[in-house]
Design an enzyme around this catalytic site. Structure first.
Site, PDB file in Angstrom:
ATOM      1  N   GLY A  15      13.721   3.036  -2.124  1.00  0.00           N
ATOM      2  CA  GLY A  15      13.041   4.177  -1.539  1.00  0.00           C
ATOM      3  C   GLY A  15      13.375   4.338  -0.078  1.00  0.00           C
ATOM      4  O   GLY A  15      14.048   3.510   0.535  1.00  0.00           O
ATOM      5  N   GLY A  17      11.391   4.963   3.381  1.00  0.00           N
ATOM      6  CA  GLY A  17      10.082   5.000   4.035  1.00  0.00           C
ATOM      7  C   GLY A  17      10.170   5.787   5.313  1.00  0.00           C
ATOM      8  O   GLY A  17      11.222   6.338   5.657  1.00  0.00           O
ATOM      9  N   SER A  18       9.063   5.852   6.019  1.00  0.00           N
ATOM     10  CA  SER A  18       9.047   6.621   7.255  1.00  0.00           C
ATOM     11  C   SER A  18       9.834   5.929   8.364  1.00  0.00           C
ATOM     12  O   SER A  18      10.210   6.548   9.350  1.00  0.00           O
ATOM     13  CB  SER A  18       7.603   6.868   7.690  1.00  0.00           C
ATOM     14  OG  SER A  18       6.802   5.764   7.410  1.00  0.00           O
ATOM     15  N   PHE A  19      10.094   4.632   8.216  1.00  0.00           N
ATOM     16  CA  PHE A  19      10.799   3.892   9.273  1.00  0.00           C
ATOM     17  C   PHE A  19      12.261   3.658   8.951  1.00  0.00           C
ATOM     18  O   PHE A  19      13.045   3.325   9.797  1.00  0.00           O
ATOM     19  CB  PHE A  19      10.169   2.514   9.476  1.00  0.00           C
ATOM     20  CG  PHE A  19       8.719   2.550   9.735  1.00  0.00           C
ATOM     21  CD1 PHE A  19       8.255   2.799  11.014  1.00  0.00           C
ATOM     22  CD2 PHE A  19       7.824   2.333   8.719  1.00  0.00           C
ATOM     23  CE1 PHE A  19       6.902   2.837  11.254  1.00  0.00           C
ATOM     24  CE2 PHE A  19       6.469   2.360   8.957  1.00  0.00           C
ATOM     25  CZ  PHE A  19       6.010   2.616  10.232  1.00  0.00           C
ATOM     26  N   GLY A  20      12.582   3.712   7.680  1.00  0.00           N
ATOM     27  CA  GLY A  20      13.935   3.391   7.264  1.00  0.00           C
ATOM     28  C   GLY A  20      13.930   3.098   5.786  1.00  0.00           C
ATOM     29  O   GLY A  20      13.030   3.528   5.084  1.00  0.00           O
ATOM     30  N   VAL A  22      13.854   1.140   2.111  1.00  0.00           N
ATOM     31  CA  VAL A  22      13.151   0.071   1.411  1.00  0.00           C
ATOM     32  C   VAL A  22      14.126  -0.464   0.369  1.00  0.00           C
ATOM     33  O   VAL A  22      14.636   0.297  -0.453  1.00  0.00           O
ATOM     34  CB  VAL A  22      11.859   0.584   0.742  1.00  0.00           C
ATOM     35  CG1 VAL A  22      11.145  -0.549   0.017  1.00  0.00           C
ATOM     36  CG2 VAL A  22      10.920   1.209   1.771  1.00  0.00           C
ATOM     37  N   LYS A  37      11.635  -3.997   3.824  1.00  0.00           N
ATOM     38  CA  LYS A  37      11.574  -2.769   4.609  1.00  0.00           C
ATOM     39  C   LYS A  37      12.453  -2.947   5.825  1.00  0.00           C
ATOM     40  O   LYS A  37      12.267  -3.907   6.578  1.00  0.00           O
ATOM     41  CB  LYS A  37      10.139  -2.511   5.064  1.00  0.00           C
ATOM     42  CG  LYS A  37       9.316  -1.798   4.050  1.00  0.00           C
ATOM     43  CD  LYS A  37       8.068  -1.221   4.707  1.00  0.00           C
ATOM     44  CE  LYS A  37       7.314  -0.393   3.697  1.00  0.00           C
ATOM     45  NZ  LYS A  37       6.203   0.344   4.296  1.00  0.00           N
ATOM     46  N   ASP A 138      -4.679   4.612   5.805  1.00  0.00           N
ATOM     47  CA  ASP A 138      -3.734   5.488   5.118  1.00  0.00           C
ATOM     48  C   ASP A 138      -3.739   5.234   3.617  1.00  0.00           C
ATOM     49  O   ASP A 138      -2.696   5.091   2.992  1.00  0.00           O
ATOM     50  CB  ASP A 138      -2.333   5.313   5.710  1.00  0.00           C
ATOM     51  CG  ASP A 138      -1.423   6.490   5.389  1.00  0.00           C
ATOM     52  OD1 ASP A 138      -1.952   7.566   5.042  1.00  0.00           O
ATOM     53  OD2 ASP A 138      -0.195   6.330   5.475  1.00  0.00           O
TER      54      ASP A 138
END
Ligand code: ADP
Ligand code: MG
Length: 276
Positions: A15, A17-20, A22, A37, A138
């Site tokens: 996947g 993610g919002s940071f980079g 997965v 991650k 969240d």
């Protein structure tokens, strides 16, 4: 120390993610399948980097059967990347499960919903009932993971949210905040009761396969939430389950039940399995 590649073999990307990315990885030492991650911190400010470090430290401390277990972190200074290694959850996230149910016109059995609720409460209990209370902030279907046996593993603890509004990353992944609590709309502080509200929304969505409050934009969503009206969960579910969901979706945070109050419900208690 050893580099990421020396310790882990990359299997595939599971996947973004919002940071980079997965990644699914295999730990070379014991062939265990894990998730990694990858966070690129090259663009982060000192403050943001510090937040990532402190957040990872919280996660390392938080060992619980129903929380995604964090194993390790590896720093690659030259590439400005941090690799966060954690438990792999075979059945992916709850968002995917809900989507699948909707597509197949299927549903979760009521007993399973009660079991999910009990396991989520156990995870929340571990976070709320401690000196330095940890709020998730969240809770949403895609942050709740499921292991091979469909047990709940709460993931993404604060990691994304603690970075806050000032982070560039905060903007890359903003979906509609369906689980936003009424007190947040009134610009009050997020507290443990806001986690309970989100939990109520989550259990609702597991039953109805859609969130309790929906709207085309955040403003009208806020109005719907503040009005506090939502339809009953589907009739196949008991009045008892409906009543619990309704209590978690109480507008007033002070009147909303706490984790302990919810855990003391007999029906919940019958599904609570505590570690020996
Ligand atoms: P974000 O940073 O946007 O919150 P996530 O890390 O939650 O991204 O998720 C990115 C993708 O990776 C999702 O499809 C999610 O289901 C998957 N994923 C994340 N963590 C795990 C895990 N521990 N086990 C299995 N899949 C995971
Ligand atoms: Mg996530």
């Amino acid at each position: 120390g050893a580099s990421f590649a020396e310790l882990y073999a990359e299997l595939c990307v599971i996947g973004r993610g919002s940071f980079g990315e997965v990644l699914k990885v295999r730990r070379r030492s014991d062939s265990r399948t894990l998730v990694c991650k990858v966070l690129s911190y090259g663009q982060m400010s000192e403050k943001e980097k510090q937040l990532v470090v402190s957040e990872v430290n919280i996660l390392r401390e938080l060992k619980h059967r129903h929380v995604v277990q964090y194993f390790d972190r590896v720093l690659d200074k030259r590439a400005a990347k941090i690799y966060i290694i954690m438990e792999y959850c075979e059945n992916g996230d709850m968002g995917r499960q809900i989507k699948r149910m909707r597509r197949d016109r299927s549903h979760f059995e009521e007993t399973r919903v009660w079991k999910f609720l009990a396991q989520l409460l156990l995870a929340f209990e571990a976070c709320h009932n401690r000196k330095d209370i940890i709020l998730h902030r969240d809770i949403k279907p895609c942050n709740i993971f499921l292991d091979r046996d469909m047990n709940i593993k709460v993931g993404d603890f604060g990691l994304a949210k603690e970075l806050g509004a000032e982070s560039q990353f905060a903007y890359t992944n903003v979906g509609t905040p369906y689980y936003m609590s009424p007190e947040l709309i009134n610009e009050k502080r997020y507290n443990e009761k806001s986690d309970i509200w989100a939990l109520g929304c989550l259990i609702y969505e597991m039953c109805a396969l859609r969130p309790p409050f929906e709207a085309a934009n955040v403003v009208s969503l806020g109005k719907r939430i503040s009005a506090g009206r939502f339809s009953r969960i589907p009739m196949r579910y008991s009045d008892e389950l409906q009543a619990v969901v309704q209590s978690m979706l109480t507008l007033s945070p002070t009147r909303r039940p706490s984790v302990s109050q919810l855990m003391s419900l007999p029906r919940v208690g019958s599904y609570v399995v505590r570690a020996r």
